[in-house]
Design a protein around this motif. Sequence first.
Motif, PDB file in Angstrom:
ATOM      1  N   THR A 213     -12.673   2.103   4.408  1.00 48.08           N
ATOM      2  CA  THR A 213     -12.251   3.337   5.047  1.00 48.08           C
ATOM      3  C   THR A 213     -11.398   4.142   4.085  1.00 48.08           C
ATOM      4  O   THR A 213     -10.946   3.650   3.045  1.00 48.08           O
ATOM      5  CB  THR A 213     -11.467   3.037   6.326  1.00 48.08           C
ATOM      6  OG1 THR A 213     -10.289   2.286   5.979  1.00 48.08           O
ATOM      7  CG2 THR A 213     -12.302   2.236   7.310  1.00 48.08           C
ATOM      8  N   GLU A 214     -11.157   5.380   4.426  1.00 49.53           N
ATOM      9  CA  GLU A 214     -10.364   6.249   3.564  1.00 49.53           C
ATOM     10  C   GLU A 214      -8.932   5.752   3.441  1.00 49.53           C
ATOM     11  O   GLU A 214      -8.332   5.795   2.357  1.00 49.53           O
ATOM     12  CB  GLU A 214     -10.378   7.673   4.132  1.00 49.53           C
ATOM     13  CG  GLU A 214      -9.674   8.684   3.248  1.00 49.53           C
ATOM     14  CD  GLU A 214      -9.777  10.083   3.813  1.00 49.53           C
ATOM     15  OE1 GLU A 214      -9.211  11.001   3.198  1.00 49.53           O
ATOM     16  OE2 GLU A 214     -10.434  10.248   4.857  1.00 49.53           O
ATOM     17  N   ALA A 215      -8.380   5.238   4.546  1.00 48.96           N
ATOM     18  CA  ALA A 215      -7.006   4.730   4.502  1.00 48.96           C
ATOM     19  C   ALA A 215      -6.904   3.523   3.577  1.00 48.96           C
ATOM     20  O   ALA A 215      -5.941   3.384   2.808  1.00 48.96           O
ATOM     21  CB  ALA A 215      -6.535   4.371   5.905  1.00 48.96           C
ATOM     22  N   ALA A 216      -7.895   2.611   3.631  1.00 45.69           N
ATOM     23  CA  ALA A 216      -7.870   1.439   2.753  1.00 45.69           C
ATOM     24  C   ALA A 216      -7.982   1.852   1.291  1.00 45.69           C
ATOM     25  O   ALA A 216      -7.309   1.279   0.420  1.00 45.69           O
ATOM     26  CB  ALA A 216      -9.002   0.481   3.133  1.00 45.69           C
ATOM     27  N   ASN A 217      -8.816   2.833   0.992  1.00 49.29           N
ATOM     28  CA  ASN A 217      -8.936   3.309  -0.382  1.00 49.29           C
ATOM     29  C   ASN A 217      -7.631   3.913  -0.876  1.00 49.29           C
ATOM     30  O   ASN A 217      -7.237   3.717  -2.027  1.00 49.29           O
ATOM     31  CB  ASN A 217     -10.065   4.339  -0.477  1.00 49.29           C
ATOM     32  CG  ASN A 217     -11.432   3.707  -0.297  1.00 49.29           C
ATOM     33  OD1 ASN A 217     -11.616   2.533  -0.603  1.00 49.29           O
ATOM     34  ND2 ASN A 217     -12.393   4.474   0.202  1.00 49.29           N
ATOM     35  N   ARG A 219      -4.581   3.139   0.183  1.00 51.69           N
ATOM     36  CA  ARG A 219      -3.630   2.059  -0.062  1.00 51.69           C
ATOM     37  C   ARG A 219      -3.919   1.341  -1.379  1.00 51.69           C
ATOM     38  O   ARG A 219      -3.002   0.983  -2.136  1.00 51.69           O
ATOM     39  CB  ARG A 219      -3.662   1.064   1.098  1.00 51.69           C
ATOM     40  CG  ARG A 219      -3.040   1.600   2.385  1.00 51.69           C
ATOM     41  CD  ARG A 219      -2.798   0.470   3.367  1.00 51.69           C
ATOM     42  NE  ARG A 219      -4.031  -0.177   3.769  1.00 51.69           N
ATOM     43  CZ  ARG A 219      -4.751   0.186   4.825  1.00 51.69           C
ATOM     44  NH1 ARG A 219      -4.344   1.200   5.585  1.00 51.69           N
ATOM     45  NH2 ARG A 219      -5.849  -0.464   5.144  1.00 51.69           N
ATOM     46  N   LEU A 220      -5.200   1.114  -1.683  1.00 53.01           N
ATOM     47  CA  LEU A 220      -5.574   0.450  -2.934  1.00 53.01           C
ATOM     48  C   LEU A 220      -5.174   1.294  -4.142  1.00 53.01           C
ATOM     49  O   LEU A 220      -4.631   0.773  -5.134  1.00 53.01           O
ATOM     50  CB  LEU A 220      -7.076   0.171  -2.945  1.00 53.01           C
ATOM     51  CG  LEU A 220      -7.629  -0.537  -4.180  1.00 53.01           C
ATOM     52  CD1 LEU A 220      -6.984  -1.906  -4.326  1.00 53.01           C
ATOM     53  CD2 LEU A 220      -9.136  -0.660  -4.098  1.00 53.01           C
ATOM     54  N   LEU A 221      -5.407   2.592  -4.076  1.00 56.93           N
ATOM     55  CA  LEU A 221      -5.024   3.472  -5.176  1.00 56.93           C
ATOM     56  C   LEU A 221      -3.516   3.506  -5.364  1.00 56.93           C
ATOM     57  O   LEU A 221      -3.022   3.549  -6.509  1.00 56.93           O
ATOM     58  CB  LEU A 221      -5.566   4.883  -4.913  1.00 56.93           C
ATOM     59  CG  LEU A 221      -7.091   5.052  -4.979  1.00 56.93           C
ATOM     60  CD1 LEU A 221      -7.476   6.469  -4.595  1.00 56.93           C
ATOM     61  CD2 LEU A 221      -7.608   4.721  -6.368  1.00 56.93           C
ATOM     62  N   GLU A 222      -2.763   3.471  -4.269  1.00 56.13           N
ATOM     63  CA  GLU A 222      -1.307   3.491  -4.362  1.00 56.13           C
ATOM     64  C   GLU A 222      -0.783   2.212  -5.010  1.00 56.13           C
ATOM     65  O   GLU A 222       0.139   2.255  -5.846  1.00 56.13           O
ATOM     66  CB  GLU A 222      -0.704   3.658  -2.961  1.00 56.13           C
ATOM     67  CG  GLU A 222       0.804   3.826  -2.950  1.00 56.13           C
ATOM     68  CD  GLU A 222       1.257   5.107  -3.615  1.00 56.13           C
ATOM     69  OE1 GLU A 222       2.423   5.161  -4.054  1.00 56.13           O
ATOM     70  OE2 GLU A 222       0.436   6.045  -3.709  1.00 56.13           O
ATOM     71  N   ARG A 223      -1.362   1.058  -4.645  1.00 53.53           N
ATOM     72  CA  ARG A 223      -0.945  -0.201  -5.269  1.00 53.53           C
ATOM     73  C   ARG A 223      -1.252  -0.209  -6.773  1.00 53.53           C
ATOM     74  O   ARG A 223      -0.430  -0.669  -7.578  1.00 53.53           O
ATOM     75  CB  ARG A 223      -1.619  -1.383  -4.577  1.00 53.53           C
ATOM     76  CG  ARG A 223      -1.051  -1.705  -3.197  1.00 53.53           C
ATOM     77  CD  ARG A 223      -1.469  -3.089  -2.756  1.00 53.53           C
ATOM     78  NE  ARG A 223      -2.910  -3.185  -2.580  1.00 53.53           N
ATOM     79  CZ  ARG A 223      -3.527  -2.964  -1.415  1.00 53.53           C
ATOM     80  NH1 ARG A 223      -2.824  -2.646  -0.342  1.00 53.53           N
ATOM     81  NH2 ARG A 223      -4.843  -3.075  -1.332  1.00 53.53           N
TER      82      ARG A 223
END
Length: 275
Positions: A213-217, A219-223
Amino acid sequence: MAAAVERVVGEAPAGYTALAVKFGERQRSPHYLLVKEHQLREGAGTTHPPHRTLFVLNVPPYCTPGSLSRLFNRCGHVQSVDMCDKPGPGEKKEKLNSRFFNCKTVTGFRVAYVVFKKPAGVQAAKALSKEGPLLISAESHPVKTGIRKWIASYAASIVDQEELKAEVDAYMQDYDKKIEEEEAKAAKEEGVPDEEGWVKVTRRGRKPGLPRTEAANLRLLEREKQKRARKELLNFYAWQHRETKREHIAQLRKKFEEDKQRIALMRAQRKFRPY
């Protein structure tokens, strides 16, 4: 809304008409429903049609749509009764058929939209204020209040295991059927190009890939961004990284020499006992 309960007939808010009702023959003080013709804004939905909808305020939580329908049925044919927690746009809500899941307990007063088949029903309902207190409860369709209401609520809270099992089985059957239809549709469309000539490719196997999902993507980019920032701060310059290693090795050697001197001193004093 709560202040409206204290009003008497003839002192209703502007635009409203107060109807005195009773939910039992032994009830001494009447309850007042505030009614008026429902006004629609431009561009609103057609769930509550104009000139045929009666807007009702101060509806007790134990008053059901059937009770209101029987009350206003004397004014004309009642087409539908829609009850809500608060006034809102006239949008149809999905009806929940489950008796065990997503059941909301009504605790406060509500509003109702009574839709008549003809516009004359709205005016006739407003004219009921000239009559005495109207009795909503009847022997054939009683409205449970007081201790009877709490007993009925407790009895309804006891779950019938067989009925619950039947509902869960029916839900799972519908879910499996829906999944089979989706898989059959996907298999039918596999390899077939769309209008623009693109072919949809799906991943199959024991563990098919799930779309992110867009939210998971995000979060991954932020990490990844935080990890990169920490690495850049630690290794801003290569020579700094080398100097840090040299200092760490020098401290280890210094500590090693100090430990050797301490052991030699303890041996001289016959206090070194490694075993």
